[in-house]
Design an enzyme around this catalytic site. Sequence first.
Site, PDB file in Angstrom:
ATOM      1  CG  ASN A 149      72.650   5.588  65.552  1.00 39.50           C
ATOM      2  OD1 ASN A 149      72.438   4.396  65.322  1.00 39.50           O
ATOM      3  ND2 ASN A 149      72.126   6.544  64.819  1.00 39.50           N
ATOM      4  CD  GLN A 177      76.875   6.744  68.669  1.00 41.66           C
ATOM      5  OE1 GLN A 177      77.260   7.142  69.768  1.00 41.66           O
ATOM      6  NE2 GLN A 177      76.510   7.576  67.706  1.00 41.66           N
ATOM      7  CB  SER A 197      83.730   7.995  62.858  1.00 32.78           C
ATOM      8  OG  SER A 197      82.974   8.765  63.704  1.00 32.78           O
ATOM      9  CB  THR A 239      97.151  12.673  50.290  1.00 32.71           C
ATOM     10  OG1 THR A 239      97.624  12.709  48.945  1.00 32.71           O
ATOM     11  CG2 THR A 239      98.222  13.191  51.235  1.00 32.71           C
ATOM     12  CB  CYS A 325      72.130  10.657  60.133  1.00 28.85           C
ATOM     13  SG  CYS A 325      73.673  10.451  60.928  1.00 28.85           S
TER      14      CYS A 325
HETATM   15  C1  LIG Z   1      76.229   4.023  64.695  1.00 32.83           C
HETATM   16  C2  LIG Z   1      76.746   4.985  63.671  1.00 32.83           C
HETATM   17  N1  LIG Z   1      77.261   4.510  62.530  1.00 32.83           N
HETATM   18  C3  LIG Z   1      77.759   5.325  61.592  1.00 32.83           C
HETATM   19  C4  LIG Z   1      77.759   6.695  61.747  1.00 32.83           C
HETATM   20  C5  LIG Z   1      78.352   7.575  60.687  1.00 32.83           C
HETATM   21  O1  LIG Z   1      79.573   8.094  61.157  1.00 32.83           O
HETATM   22  P1  LIG Z   1      80.357   9.286  60.447  1.00 32.83           P
HETATM   23  O2  LIG Z   1      79.659  10.525  60.875  1.00 32.83           O
HETATM   24  O3  LIG Z   1      81.736   9.196  60.993  1.00 32.83           O
HETATM   25  O4  LIG Z   1      80.318   9.043  58.994  1.00 32.83           O
HETATM   26  C6  LIG Z   1      77.223   7.239  62.916  1.00 32.83           C
HETATM   27  C7  LIG Z   1      77.152   8.705  63.113  1.00 32.83           C
HETATM   28  O5  LIG Z   1      76.094   9.258  63.333  1.00 32.83           O
HETATM   29  C8  LIG Z   1      76.717   6.357  63.917  1.00 32.83           C
HETATM   30  O6  LIG Z   1      76.213   6.829  65.054  1.00 32.83           O
END
Ligand SMILES: Cc1ncc(COP(=O)(O)O)c(C=O)c1O
Length: 384
Positions: A149, A177, A197, A239, A325
Amino acid sequence: MIYADYAATTPVDPRVVNAMMPYFTEVFGNASSTHRAGLMAQQAVLEARASIAADIGARLTELVFTSGATEAINLAVLGCARHNSGGRRHIVTAATEHPAMLDSVRYLEQHGHPVTFVGVDANGVVDMDELQQAITDQTLLVSIMAVNNETGVKQDLAALSALAHHHGALFMTDATQAWGKMPINVDALGIDLLTFSGHKLYGPKGTGALYVRTRKERSCSLEPLQFGGGQERGLRSGTLNVPGIVGLAEAGRLAHSSMDEEHARIAGLRDAFEAAMIATCGVVANGCAVGRSATTSNMTFGEGIDLDILLMHLPHVAVSKGSACSSTKAKPSHVLTAMGRTPAEAGRSLRFSFGRFSTDDDVQTLIADLTTAHENARLGVLPA
Ligand SMILES: Cc1ncc(COP(=O)(O)O)c(C=O)c1O
């Protein structure tokens, strides 16, 4: 605003919004209900499941809808470890994984699971020799992300899974990603657990999925982490988020239908941006010598450049210091330091990421503004 942070999140594609709309007000039933309203919602979930399963070569029963990649990773890792508590316990992952993975395995480590974090080379590629030495016949799970990421660096999933399987371990990849940005077939790549995601691919936030291999030749059994109505074959009670699931599938469908053209266009923007920044500001592009996702450029600025001053000159630019993050944390990027950058170099690095709605004009403006901001930061000039 110039948005150059598509790796943090993406706007929802208006076509995805349109696909979701009827499921808020018209087809609003609970997908577990047995009356007509429920069956209509169930049908939408079934179609979404079939579409996503087809995108990655999965079977319908192998997908679990979640609230995003973090939940999917936690369910995969903790669920797998808890189910196999009596047998193999060792987990192998890479030092450059997302915190959702690192913190899940650290939690398991505190609860008695041996964990090995393998290193990467200067380009961020997992060291295969170190991995080979790390895996033993006690290894339960090897988990290596598909695309990083922070840098966009890709891993060789087929080679990694072959190594894991050779030792009888399961292979997992965090494809958050990667999903919709590169072809992924769980059979061709030997993937047993895969997570992604919606919000990284122009889908809604709070949506995601976990692929769990359930085949005769190799099967993953997981303990659920949440209990209740037994939805998603008992693996994820709660749900179902029908509009979100419909949006996730539509996002996947759109991305897969234009993957090659979109990849080429965005790679063109990213490469032009990167080349200009190397030429004008002398940045070092991290991981650029190996295969990368088209969207991402991670660059380290030269000594003497104060990134805080540089960013003060760019209030209209959305860009990340590290990943979203971790960008609020003061610590230097664990990804860049694992690649051999010093903490000071990591602290002088930015991640730019482009996407579907990035234009050539955006990139040209970004290059011009960044070049000016860089010059001001070099001279220590604060904005007026
Ligand atoms: C490589 C990677 N894994 C996991 C996540 C976490 O995803 P989510 O925001 O859907 O929980 C992210 C998001 O920043 C990501 O870039």
